[in-house]
Each structure stands twice: as structure tokens, then as C-alpha cells.
Write a protein that holds these residues in place. Structure first.
Motif, short mmCIF file in Angstrom:
data_model
loop_
_atom_site.label_atom_id
_atom_site.label_comp_id
_atom_site.label_asym_id
_atom_site.label_seq_id
_atom_site.Cartn_x
_atom_site.Cartn_y
_atom_site.Cartn_z
N THR A 170 0.80 -1.23 0.00
CA THR A 170 0.00 0.00 0.00
C THR A 170 0.83 1.29 0.00
O THR A 170 0.29 2.36 -0.28
N LEU A 173 0.28 3.94 -2.64
CA LEU A 173 -1.12 4.13 -3.01
C LEU A 173 -1.78 5.21 -2.17
O LEU A 173 -1.20 5.73 -1.22
N GLY A 256 -5.84 -4.99 -6.34
CA GLY A 256 -5.82 -3.57 -6.65
C GLY A 256 -5.71 -3.28 -8.14
O GLY A 256 -5.08 -4.04 -8.89
N ILE A 258 -3.91 -1.26 -9.49
CA ILE A 258 -2.53 -0.96 -9.87
C ILE A 258 -1.88 -2.15 -10.58
O ILE A 258 -0.93 -1.98 -11.35
N GLN A 385 -3.57 9.91 -8.42
CA GLN A 385 -2.95 8.87 -7.60
C GLN A 385 -3.49 7.50 -7.99
O GLN A 385 -4.56 7.38 -8.59
N ASN A 386 -2.76 6.46 -7.63
CA ASN A 386 -3.28 5.11 -7.70
C ASN A 386 -4.04 4.84 -6.40
O ASN A 386 -3.44 4.82 -5.32
N THR A 387 -5.33 4.66 -6.49
CA THR A 387 -6.15 4.50 -5.29
C THR A 387 -6.45 3.03 -5.02
O THR A 387 -6.59 2.23 -5.94
N TYR A 388 -6.58 2.71 -3.73
CA TYR A 388 -6.83 1.33 -3.33
C TYR A 388 -7.39 1.31 -1.91
O TYR A 388 -7.02 2.12 -1.06
#
Length: 393
Positions: A170, A173, A256, A258, A385-388
Motif C-alpha cells: 500500500t 497508493l 488492486g 494498480i 494517484q493510484n487509489t486502493y
């Protein structure tokens, strides 16, 4: 209708409504939640003529957004008694909950929807999706690796073995929940109560590189968390699942967005889909924006309007000024100025802050109005952003 924080005397009615709308009494999760995890002081109820008719549980989390830790309520168990449905109770309940969170000094909140459209009309938007991979177990073999050995977690007290993998996964992220001992133990206790298994893969030094939460007992093995720090760990986890061919026909796992491993799958047309997972909403515009860092080099001021039909304290015209990596917000008017060059819906502003979309992307989707030069400033202030997130309750 009156809305208030639950009292201890509401306990049986809160359970009654949960049992009607979600898991029935006696279900393993129902038993675990109301025996060990329920918190009256974090539950809002709606009362009509002394009868409890609605609830929302405000689970307390710390969510990592753009590198900062924000206290945030995860709203679960939004429920209305069948005798009061289609009377606008849900809308009133959500507004009352947001008012409560504003008093608590929380600028943002999250929610996992059963139907996103219901919440979108009130200012929530989806900030995190997940990949959902579904494959026949026999078809997994080309995606597997024998590099790492297997193990299984036997007790919630072993949570530290998983924590390092989760933190590594994470770290780059945005939008995920921080898990310390309390969160890990609570999560693992609930999983074990429901018969969920936890498998992991480790290298020759005994260091874990990946783990998964999975459930047996049906033709399809369901994997609710699939986390790894290396590609070989992902392949080794798939090998671990592949070895359950005598106990299932297929496997479905979430991971995710990503991840880009699907690019190299032999048959990427099969079993690859996305799942809407988590929504966010701004509770208080000023508090939310001032809690999010911006690049130190960014300076200047922008006037903008926010439309929020549910929360009048957010609706209006603001000026944001940037200096030394911080945003400073002043509300000038309680209506959106017709001359404002930049106008957000409260939902689109939330997506920008969480990092799900850039200002330019929001403008393309017609969720934001503004000239190109201002959009570019916002792109610099709030880059995508890369969200997770993978919290289920």
C-alpha cells in the motif's frame, strides 16, 4: 423523525434491523460483530415515534490520502425499516450522519455501496475499483510459480507476519486504511469466525512476500484479499490456490487496480473485470482541503464554487490560497457565484482530493467546469494517484 447517536438501550433494535437487512441473527459475522465489534457511540439511529427505523454504523478508520493519515468514518450498515422506506429517511439519515462527522472534525468519509447510484445523488462518488479475476483452477497453471513455499496463518495474534506485506503493497497508493494491531486482530478474528482461511508464501529466509484470504466450501473458491510484494509472490499464491483443485472448480480473486499482470495472461479476454468498491464524500470542504498537502512550490489563489444539495454548510463560493505546501480556504458566499470560473460538484471535488481523477479528467467527464490554465494549476496541486482500499466493514 429524530436522529441521534445510539444508546445502550437501542442494542436489541439495532440488531433487529441489521438482521432484517443484512446477515440474520446466528450468522457467524452477525455474532462476531455484535459480540465484539459493535460500538453504540459510533452508531447513528433514526427514531420515529419511539421506534428505531434506521441506522448507520460509523466505523472509525485512519485512511492514508496523498501521504497523510486522516481520521475517517467508514459508513456501513445503512438500513431503513421496511415500514419507512420511500419516505426520504435514507437521505435524512445520511445528512444527520454527515453533521455528526463534521462535529467530530472529520473532513471526509467513505462508504461501500450496494448500489452506487443511490449515494451518487447525495454527493458520494466511487474513488476505488478493484480487478476481479475469475479462472478455472485447471487454467491457473501457466500463471503459477514454484519459487516460494507455502504457509497458513493459524491465529489473529500472528498479524505481524502479514503487516509488512500489506504496508509494502500500500505504500505507493492513496485511499487505503492503515492497519495497526487493533485493526489487524479485529479483521482476522472476523475472518476466522466466518471460516475464512489465510494462506501465505515465503522465501528461503522465511520472509513473507504475499498472502491471501480465501474461503472453501463452494465450487468457486473466493479470495477476498490478495496482496503481494513481488510478481513471483503473486504467481506462488496462484500456485497455492491451484493446489486446491480437488476442493473447487474455479477461483475468483480481487486485487488492486494498480496490478498490470493481466497484460501477460495467455487469455486476457476471459474472467477479467472491474468491481466498484469504495465511495468517498466530503464532509466539510474547508477541513477536507486544508488536510490535504500540496507541492511546496505551488503558490497563488483560486476562487471556486461548490454545489452541495445535501449539506448547506458546503454549498457556496470559496477562495483557496496555496503557500508552503498547504491550502488555506475561506468561504465568501453561501451560494455559487455566477462569475466563479471554477465550479465543482461536491462529489467531483472529493474525487480530486482522494486522487482518483485529475482536474483535466474531471473536466472531460463534465464533472468540473473551469478554464485550462486553472485546471493545470489543480493538476499540479492534486496530481492523480493510484487509489486502493480493501476494507469490507
Amino acid at each position: 423523525m429524530k436522529f441521534r447517536i445510539a444508546k445502550e438501550t437501542d442494542f436489541n433494535d439495532v440488531k433487529r434491523l441489521w438482521a432484517y437487512c443484512f446477515e440474520p441473527e446466528g450468522h457467524p459475522f452477525f455474532n462476531y460483530y455484535f459480540e465484539k465489534a459493535y460500538e453504540a457511540d459510533n452508531t447513528m439511529v433514526g427514531i420515529d415515534h419511539s421506534y428505531l427505523v434506521s441506522t448507520v454504523h460509523l466505523r472509525q478508520n485512519t485512511i492514508r490520502v496523498r501521504g497523510v493519515n486522516l481520521p475517517m468514518s467508514y459508513m456501513i450498515g445503512v438500513a431503513t425499516d421496511p415500514i419507512m422506506r420511500r419516505h426520504g429517511v435514507g437521505k435524512k439519515l445520511l445528512k444527520a450522519a454527515l453533521e455528526e462527522l463534521k462535529k467530530r472534525g472529520q473532513g471526509l468519509t467513505i462508504l461501500m455501496p450496494s448500489k452506487a447510484g443511490f449515494y451518487q445523488q447525495y454527493g458520494w462518488e466511487l474513488y476505488a475499483h478493484q480487478w476481479v479475476q475469475t479462472m478455472k483452477l485447471d487454467d491457473l497453471r501457466p500463471l503459477t510459480s514454484h519459487e516460494l513455499s507455502f504457509g497458513m496463518l493459524r491465529s489473529p495474534r500472528e498479524w505481524k507476519r502479514l503487516a509488512g506485506v500489506y504496508e509494502t503493497y500500500t505504500k505507493p497508493l492513496s485511499g487505503y486504511s492503515l492497519r495497526k494491531e487493533k485493526e489487524w486482530v479485529r479483521l482476522l478474528e472476523s475472518l476466522f469466525a466466518e471460516g475464512v482461511q489465510v494462506g501465505y508464501v515465503k522465501n528461503d529466509s522465511g520472509q513473507l512476500e504475499g498472502y491471501c484470504f480465501y474461503r472453501l466450501g463452494e465450487p468457486e473458491i473466493s479470495v477476498s484479499e490478495f496482496v503481494y510484494t513481488t510478481r513471483r509472490a503473486q504467481k506462488s499464491l496462484l500456485n497455492f490456490l491451484y493446489n486446491h483443485r480437488s476442493q473447487g472448480e474455479s477461483v475468483r480473486w480481487n486485487e488492486g487496480m494498480i496490478d498490470q499482470g493481466y497484460i501477460f495472461q495467455p487469455d486476457g479476454k476471459v474472467g477479467h473485470s472491474t468491481m466498484p468498491f469504495m465511495m468517498s464524500r466530503i464532509v466539510d470542504v474547508k477541513l477536507a482541503m486544508e488536510s490535504i498537502p500540496v507541492p511546496v512550490a505551488l503558490e497563488g489563489a483560486i476562487q471556486f464554487g461548490v454545489r452541495d444539495e445535501l449539506c448547506p454548510w458546503n454549498h457556496g463560493t470559496y477562495v483557496v490560497s496555496y503557500k508552503e505546501g498547504k491550502a488555506h480556504i475561506v468561504k465568501h458566499k453561501d451560494h455559487v457565484d455566477v462569475n466563479a470560473k471554477l465550479v465543482f460538484s461536491v462529489g467531483s471535488l472529493g474525487l480530486l482530493l482522494m486522487g482518483r481523477m485529475s482536474a483535466t479528467e474531471l473536466a472531460f467527464e463534465e464533472k468540473l467546469e473551469g478554464p485550462e490554465d486553472i485546471l493545470e494549476v489543480l493538476n499540479r496541486a492534486y496530481p492523480r494517484q493510484n487509489t486502493y482500499i480493501n476494507e469490507w466493514w
